[in-house]
Scaffold this motif. Structure first.
Motif, short mmCIF file in Angstrom:
data_model
loop_
_atom_site.label_atom_id
_atom_site.label_comp_id
_atom_site.label_asym_id
_atom_site.label_seq_id
_atom_site.Cartn_x
_atom_site.Cartn_y
_atom_site.Cartn_z
N PRO A 1 0.84 -1.20 0.00
CA PRO A 1 0.00 0.00 0.00
C PRO A 1 0.88 1.25 0.00
N ALA A 2 0.56 2.16 -0.91
CA ALA A 2 1.37 3.38 -0.99
C ALA A 2 1.11 4.26 0.22
N ARG A 3 2.18 4.79 0.78
CA ARG A 3 2.01 5.77 1.86
C ARG A 3 1.43 7.04 1.26
N PRO A 4 0.46 7.64 1.92
CA PRO A 4 -0.10 8.87 1.36
C PRO A 4 0.95 9.98 1.30
N LYS A 5 0.96 10.69 0.18
CA LYS A 5 1.90 11.80 0.01
C LYS A 5 1.10 13.07 -0.22
N VAL A 6 1.58 14.15 0.35
CA VAL A 6 0.87 15.44 0.24
C VAL A 6 1.88 16.53 -0.10
N LEU A 7 1.51 17.38 -1.06
CA LEU A 7 2.29 18.57 -1.39
C LEU A 7 1.39 19.78 -1.23
N LEU A 8 1.80 20.71 -0.37
CA LEU A 8 1.06 21.94 -0.13
C LEU A 8 1.80 23.10 -0.81
N VAL A 9 1.10 23.80 -1.69
CA VAL A 9 1.71 24.86 -2.50
C VAL A 9 1.03 26.18 -2.19
N ASP B 1 0.01 10.77 -10.06
CA ASP B 1 -1.16 9.92 -9.77
C ASP B 1 -1.22 9.44 -8.32
N VAL B 2 -0.16 9.68 -7.56
CA VAL B 2 -0.13 9.15 -6.18
C VAL B 2 -0.05 10.24 -5.12
N ILE B 3 0.13 11.47 -5.56
CA ILE B 3 0.32 12.56 -4.59
C ILE B 3 -0.93 13.43 -4.53
N ASN B 4 -1.27 13.89 -3.34
CA ASN B 4 -2.37 14.85 -3.16
C ASN B 4 -1.76 16.25 -3.12
N VAL B 5 -2.13 17.06 -4.11
CA VAL B 5 -1.57 18.41 -4.24
C VAL B 5 -2.64 19.43 -3.87
N ILE B 6 -2.31 20.32 -2.96
CA ILE B 6 -3.21 21.41 -2.58
C ILE B 6 -2.54 22.72 -2.97
N VAL B 7 -3.22 23.51 -3.78
CA VAL B 7 -2.70 24.81 -4.24
C VAL B 7 -3.55 25.90 -3.61
N THR B 8 -2.91 26.75 -2.83
CA THR B 8 -3.67 27.79 -2.15
C THR B 8 -2.81 29.05 -2.01
N SER B 9 -3.25 29.94 -1.12
CA SER B 9 -2.52 31.19 -0.88
C SER B 9 -2.83 31.67 0.52
N ASP B 10 -2.17 32.74 0.90
CA ASP B 10 -2.35 33.29 2.25
C ASP B 10 -3.41 34.39 2.28
N HIS B 11 -3.59 35.09 1.17
CA HIS B 11 -4.50 36.24 1.14
C HIS B 11 -4.66 36.69 -0.31
N GLY B 12 -5.57 37.63 -0.52
CA GLY B 12 -5.74 38.25 -1.82
C GLY B 12 -5.03 39.60 -1.88
N MET B 13 -5.68 40.56 -2.54
CA MET B 13 -5.07 41.88 -2.72
C MET B 13 -6.17 42.86 -3.09
N SER B 14 -6.04 44.10 -2.61
CA SER B 14 -7.02 45.15 -2.92
C SER B 14 -6.30 46.37 -3.51
N GLN B 15 -6.99 47.08 -4.38
CA GLN B 15 -6.41 48.25 -5.06
C GLN B 15 -6.35 49.44 -4.11
N SER B 16 -5.22 50.13 -4.12
CA SER B 16 -5.05 51.35 -3.31
C SER B 16 -4.94 52.56 -4.22
N LEU C 1 -7.36 25.00 -4.55
CA LEU C 1 -7.59 23.84 -5.41
C LEU C 1 -6.94 22.63 -4.77
N ALA C 2 -7.54 21.46 -4.95
CA ALA C 2 -6.95 20.23 -4.42
C ALA C 2 -7.15 19.12 -5.45
N VAL C 3 -6.07 18.42 -5.78
CA VAL C 3 -6.14 17.36 -6.79
C VAL C 3 -5.27 16.19 -6.34
N GLY C 4 -5.76 14.98 -6.55
CA GLY C 4 -5.01 13.79 -6.15
C GLY C 4 -5.96 12.65 -5.85
N PRO C 5 -5.40 11.48 -5.50
CA PRO C 5 -6.24 10.29 -5.30
C PRO C 5 -7.25 10.43 -4.17
#
Length: 410
Positions: free
Chosen positions: A8-16, A212-227, A336-340
């Motif tokens: 059994p594959a050990r679960p792998k996670v990449l946080l971006v 095909d075996v890694i769970n990838v999460i793509v996120t951010s810390d915050h957005g941005m507003s116009q000044s 976004l999150a993609v993976g098995p």
């Protein structure tokens, strides 16, 4: 068939994290890589991050599941009155472990449970926290290209003693968002470049037979507003700067009055400008979860969206900024999150940034420490029947440290 494939594959996670990537940037210009990930995974439309909506507080929330008042990284610029020491992202004076040890980040827990972690520039990962550094890490250096960061992570994921958890950080589009402002059409080129970088990451994971075996999460810390130069609140018009010190700067300003001057400074600023709300520490609204920490200063001034707080106009200002109220849509990040482990071509309307931590613990099969998030709130993005090593919202009794919930002031 390889014998190895029977194991059994050990679960792998990449946080971006793409710093400052606002939730709606993917609709501005063609972003095929983001949309490929969405089609193959889950897209959360609204992620409510934590107050204050700055880089260090939110990156630490993502890996602890705690509000800023509880994990202790309350701003990018901090002063601890007990230690009589300062912490400054601007001066890159962020390596004092005492500032980080009110919480226990997930890589520490992961390693204490016998696994290996690897970090490419994620805030805090080059600091020894509770005596622990990630198994592999890159000391922070903004000039290291994205491609080199990806190469290191893939090397760690595919080594003889592989990591099960990786963290990847990139400084854009935050830097260009500050310089140009998010509404500037020139931001399109930066967004397209981030999309190309995400595409590069995906193609490299495929080459390494990881996609095909890694769970990838793509996120951010915050957005941005116009000044705008038309929306500056000048403190010098209302109060003498002899009476106080600014610890954290615009648009949420932490003010440390000189001894005996708290009332004078507060009275001068309380109703000074219609687009600035000023609180004594104990008056800060409960919904911000931002008063029970000694590093939160006696006075907090919060500008309305699009406004900046400066001493005076000679301070200059940024065309884009963040740090505003975390209910402001422009402050919300991508997710976004993609993976098995994840559903395909699925959309979820809402989650809290604090919910990511229990989700990560579930994916890695490690015990979460007490946190302000909920796995139950996000389990609908998972494929049904994916084995989780822990109950939905159970907490570890193994103490990493006293990772505390925000119930008592300190």
């Amino acid at each position: 068939m390889h014998a190895l494939s029977l194991q059994p594959a050990r679960p792998k996670v990449l946080l971006v994290s793409f710093d400052g990537f606002r939730w709606d940037y993917i609709y501005r210009v063609p972003t095929p890589s983001f949309h490929y990930a969405m089609k193959n995974g889950v897209h959360v439309r609204q992620v409510t991050n934590v107050f204050i909506t700055k880089t260090y507080p939110n990156h630490y929330t993502l890996v602890t599941g705690l509000y800023a008042e509880s994990h202790g990284i309350v701003a990018n610029e901090m002063y601890d009155p007990v230690l009589n020491e300062s912490f400054s992202l601007n001066k890159m004076n962020t390596h004092n472990s005492k500032f980080w040890e009110e919480a226990c980040p997930i890589w520490v827990t992961n390693q204490r449970e016998g696994h290996k972690s690897g970090a490419a520039m994620w805030p805090g990962t080059d600091v020894k926290i509770h005596g622990v550094l990630p198994t592999h890490y890159m000391p922070y250096n903004e000039s290291v290209p994205f491609e080199d960061r990806v190469a290191k992570l893939i090397e760690w994921f595919t080594s003889e003693e592989p990591i099960n958890f990786g963290l990847l950080y990139w400084e854009q589009p935050d830097e260009m968002g500050h310089l140009l402002g998010p509404e500037n059409p020139l931001m399109g080129a930066t967004i397209k470049d981030i999309d190309r970088k995400l595409g590069y990451l995906i193609s490299e994971l495929k080459k390494a037979k990881l996609w095909d075996v890694i769970n990838v999460i793509v996120t951010s810390d915050h957005g941005m507003s116009q000044s705008s130069s038309e929306r500056l609140i000048e403190l010098d018009q209302y109060v003498s700067r002899e009476l106080y010190e600014v610890i954290e700067h615009t648009p949420t300003v932490a003010i440390l009055p000189k001894e005996g001057k708290l009332e004078e400074v507060y009275e001068a600023l309380a109703n000074a400008h219609p687009n600035m709300t000023v609180y004594k520490k104990e008056q800060i609204p409960d919904r911000f979860h931002y008063k029970h920490n000694r590093k939160i200063q006696p006075i907090l001034a919060v500008a309305d969206k699009g406004w900046e707080i400066v001493h005076n106009k000679t301070d200059g200002f940024l065309f884009g900024n963040h740090g505003y109220d975390n209910t402001v849509p422009e402050m919300h990040p991508i997710f976004l999150a993609v993976g098995p482990a994840f559903r395909k071509n699925a959309t979820k309307q809402f989650m809290n940034a604090t919910d990511l931590y229990p989700l990560l613990c579930h994916l890695l099969g490690i015990n979460p420490l007490p946190n302000n998030g909920s796995l139950n709130a996000v389990k609908d993005i998972l494929v049904e029947g994916v084995p989780g090593a822990r109950g939905a919202d159970s907490y570890s009794t193994i103490k990493c440290i006293k990772q505390r919930m925000p119930s008592s002031a300190n």
